[in-house]
Structures are given as structure tokens and as C-alpha cells.
Design a protein around this motif. Structure first.
Motif, PDB file in Angstrom:
ATOM      1  N   GLU A 280     -18.967   9.855  83.769  1.00 29.61           N
ATOM      2  CA  GLU A 280     -20.187   9.196  84.248  1.00 29.61           C
ATOM      3  C   GLU A 280     -20.566   7.977  83.410  1.00 29.61           C
ATOM      4  OE1 GLU A 280     -23.115  12.335  84.398  1.00 29.61           O
ATOM      5  OE2 GLU A 280     -22.310  13.106  86.302  1.00 29.61           O
ATOM      6  N   ASN A 281     -19.827   7.723  82.335  1.00 27.86           N
ATOM      7  CA  ASN A 281     -20.127   6.598  81.453  1.00 27.86           C
ATOM      8  C   ASN A 281     -19.755   5.282  82.132  1.00 27.86           C
ATOM      9  OD1 ASN A 281     -20.259   4.658  79.431  1.00 27.86           O
ATOM     10  ND2 ASN A 281     -19.358   5.987  77.873  1.00 27.86           N
ATOM     11  N   GLN A 282     -20.745   4.465  82.399  1.00 26.65           N
ATOM     12  CA  GLN A 282     -20.515   3.185  83.068  1.00 26.65           C
ATOM     13  C   GLN A 282     -20.242   2.054  82.081  1.00 26.65           C
ATOM     14  OE1 GLN A 282     -23.619   2.333  85.879  1.00 26.65           O
ATOM     15  NE2 GLN A 282     -23.573   4.404  86.701  1.00 26.65           N
ATOM     16  N   ASN A 283     -20.352   2.339  80.804  1.00 21.89           N
ATOM     17  CA  ASN A 283     -20.225   1.290  79.794  1.00 21.89           C
ATOM     18  C   ASN A 283     -18.981   1.428  78.927  1.00 21.89           C
ATOM     19  OD1 ASN A 283     -22.768   0.131  80.538  1.00 21.89           O
ATOM     20  ND2 ASN A 283     -23.755   1.831  79.458  1.00 21.89           N
TER      21      ASN A 283
ATOM     22  N   ASN B 198     -22.830  13.380  92.645  1.00 19.81           N
ATOM     23  CA  ASN B 198     -21.699  12.597  92.156  1.00 19.81           C
ATOM     24  C   ASN B 198     -22.173  11.347  91.425  1.00 19.81           C
ATOM     25  OD1 ASN B 198     -19.258  11.421  91.662  1.00 19.81           O
ATOM     26  ND2 ASN B 198     -18.669  11.215  93.791  1.00 19.81           N
ATOM     27  N   LEU B 199     -21.990  11.346  90.107  1.00 23.52           N
ATOM     28  CA  LEU B 199     -22.302  10.178  89.291  1.00 23.52           C
ATOM     29  C   LEU B 199     -21.044   9.635  88.619  1.00 23.52           C
ATOM     30  CD1 LEU B 199     -25.600  11.456  87.609  1.00 23.52           C
ATOM     31  CD2 LEU B 199     -25.375   9.966  89.605  1.00 23.52           C
ATOM     32  N   ASN B 200     -19.885  10.084  89.105  1.00 17.49           N
ATOM     33  CA  ASN B 200     -18.605   9.646  88.552  1.00 17.49           C
ATOM     34  C   ASN B 200     -18.472   8.143  88.757  1.00 17.49           C
ATOM     35  OD1 ASN B 200     -15.930   9.185  87.918  1.00 17.49           O
ATOM     36  ND2 ASN B 200     -15.111  10.743  89.293  1.00 17.49           N
ATOM     37  N   CYS B 201     -18.296   7.399  87.676  1.00 15.24           N
ATOM     38  CA  CYS B 201     -18.202   5.936  87.801  1.00 15.24           C
ATOM     39  C   CYS B 201     -16.806   5.487  88.218  1.00 15.24           C
ATOM     40  CB  CYS B 201     -18.668   5.251  86.527  1.00 15.24           C
ATOM     41  SG  CYS B 201     -17.614   5.515  85.107  1.00 15.24           S
ATOM     42  N   SER B 202     -15.868   6.417  88.369  1.00 15.10           N
ATOM     43  CA  SER B 202     -14.544   6.159  88.946  1.00 15.10           C
ATOM     44  C   SER B 202     -13.769   5.023  88.302  1.00 15.10           C
ATOM     45  CB  SER B 202     -14.666   5.901  90.450  1.00 15.10           C
ATOM     46  OG  SER B 202     -15.204   7.011  91.083  1.00 15.10           O
ATOM     47  N   LEU B 203     -13.722   4.979  86.991  1.00 15.48           N
ATOM     48  CA  LEU B 203     -12.921   3.965  86.305  1.00 15.48           C
ATOM     49  C   LEU B 203     -11.468   3.989  86.759  1.00 15.48           C
ATOM     50  CD1 LEU B 203     -13.902   4.085  82.526  1.00 15.48           C
ATOM     51  CD2 LEU B 203     -14.166   2.179  84.099  1.00 15.48           C
TER      52      LEU B 203
ATOM     53  N   ASN C  63      -9.843   2.300  90.037  1.00 14.04           N
ATOM     54  CA  ASN C  63      -9.491   0.884  90.059  1.00 14.04           C
ATOM     55  C   ASN C  63      -7.998   0.659  89.831  1.00 14.04           C
ATOM     56  OD1 ASN C  63     -12.182   0.147  90.399  1.00 14.04           O
ATOM     57  ND2 ASN C  63     -12.535   0.225  88.194  1.00 14.04           N
TER      58      ASN C  63
ATOM     59  N   SER D 266     -11.272  13.462  89.696  1.00 11.76           N
ATOM     60  CA  SER D 266     -12.327  13.723  90.677  1.00 11.76           C
ATOM     61  C   SER D 266     -12.471  15.218  90.954  1.00 11.76           C
ATOM     62  CB  SER D 266     -12.041  12.988  91.985  1.00 11.76           C
ATOM     63  OG  SER D 266     -12.078  11.609  91.787  1.00 11.76           O
TER      64      SER D 266
END
Length: 192
Positions: free
Chosen positions: A32-35, A81-86, A89, A132
Motif C-alpha cells: 500500500e506504500n505509494q511513496n 483494496n489499497l494496493n498501489c500495484s507497483l 507497471n 495481488s
């Protein structure tokens, strides 16, 4: 919030339970880390998966004393669902090869009892799918457990955490670890 039984509270206080819950939360937080950059993400993912698998292996199964099939729990209620899906990509960069069933056995070219010919065929795995699936399994059960909503819900979350390790996310974890092992220890570059 209903009163949680002493039996379930005791199970939650066990070291193996606390370790499992912490490993699951760390994995969820990572996804969930977007950074976080992909360069930092891969080594942390590898470490998280190692800890997660070990804690799943050591985690005890709770007996179902409160939950039964008549409870009809809707798992979707407990999943946000807060998975930032890195990894998504990467597309084809996160695909890998494996044998569907590495325990396949045959005698004189004939599959042994319990195996099929297709069990030995190479298949393609996908790191994004692995992450996922693990994420959804863990997040759903952790949300149930942390809700302390009722004995039935907490017990179901704890029971499913172990069951899904044995039958679903544990397999995804092993597949992802094998994929990451080759990048880390064979001198390959991460598909960034």
C-alpha cells in the motif's frame, strides 16, 4: 463490539500469532506504500515474503468453536483494496516460468497415481498476480481479526489465515520468492 472469548484472546496473545499478524501487516503496508520506488521495493518485498512464509509456517490453526457455515460471512465486506500495484507497471517483466506441480512423479513415462501428464508442463507465473492474491487473502483476514466484531468473525479470520497459507497464498509466496531469488543472487537486474 461483542465480548471476545478468553480462548480467542489467548490465541491472539501467542507469539506465533503475533508474529504472523505483524508479518501480514508489514506485507500489506509495503504493497500500500505509494511513496516507494521499485528499486527499494524489490529488496523489501523479498524480505517481507521470507518473513511472511516463515510466520505462516509456524502459525497455528485455531479450532472452529464459534464459526460454522451458517454464519455466511461476506469476505468482500472486509476487503478494501489499497494496493498501489507497483509491480503491475512491469507487465511482461514480472512473468516467470515454473513447473505446475514440482512434485510430479512418473514411472516408465506414465504419471504416478494422483498426477496428470499436464502437471509437468512448464507454466508462466506472474509476480503481479502473486502479490495481488497474497494481499487480498491477508488484508481480508487481518481486517476480520482486527475488527474484534465477534468471536465468529475473529475466529474465521484466524482460521482462514492458516488455511489460505496452506492452500493459496503460501504457494504464491514460494513462487514469488523463487523469482526474486534469481534476481538477487544470480546477478540479474530487476525488471524496472
Amino acid at each position: 463490539m461483542n465480548k471476545i472469548s478468553d480462548e480467542i484472546l489467548g490465541f491472539l496473545k501467542k507469539e506465533t500469532t503475533k508474529t504472523m499478524l505483524l508479518s501480514a501487516k508489514n506485507f500489506i503496508e509495503l504493497l500500500e506504500n505509494q511513496n516507494i520506488s521499485l528499486t527499494d521495493f524489490y529488496p523489501k518485498l523479498h524480505e517481507n515474503l521470507i518473513n511472511l512464509y516463515l510466520s505462516g509456517h509456524l502459525f497455528d490453526s485455531i479450532p472452529l468453536n464459534h464459526f460454522n457455515n451458517e454464519n455466511n460471512l461476506d469476505d468482500d465486506k472486509y476487503f478494501k483494496n489499497l494496493n498501489c500495484s507497483l509491480i503491475s507497471n512491469l507487465k511482461e517483466g514480472s512473468l516467470y516460468w515454473e513447473i505446475f506441480d514440482p512434485t510430479y512423479s512418473e514411472t516408465n513415462g506414465v504419471p504416478s497415481l494422483g498426477w496428470r501428464e499436464e502437471d509437468k508442463i512448464p507454466v508462466q507465473g506472474w509476480l503481479d498476480d502473486d502479490m495481488s492474491d497474497i494481499y487480498r487473502d491477508l488484508k481480508t483476514q487481518i481486517t476480520k481479526i482486527e475488527s474484534l466484531e465477534s468471536n465468529e468473525i475473529v475466529e474465521d479470520g484466524l482460521w482462514n489465515l492458516k488455511w489460505s497459507f496452506l492452500h493459496h497464498w503460501g504457494k504464491h509466496c514460494i513462487d514469488a520468492l523463487r523469482y526474486l531469488h534469481y534476481f538477487i543472487y544470480d546477478g540479474k537486474k530487476y525488471p524496472i
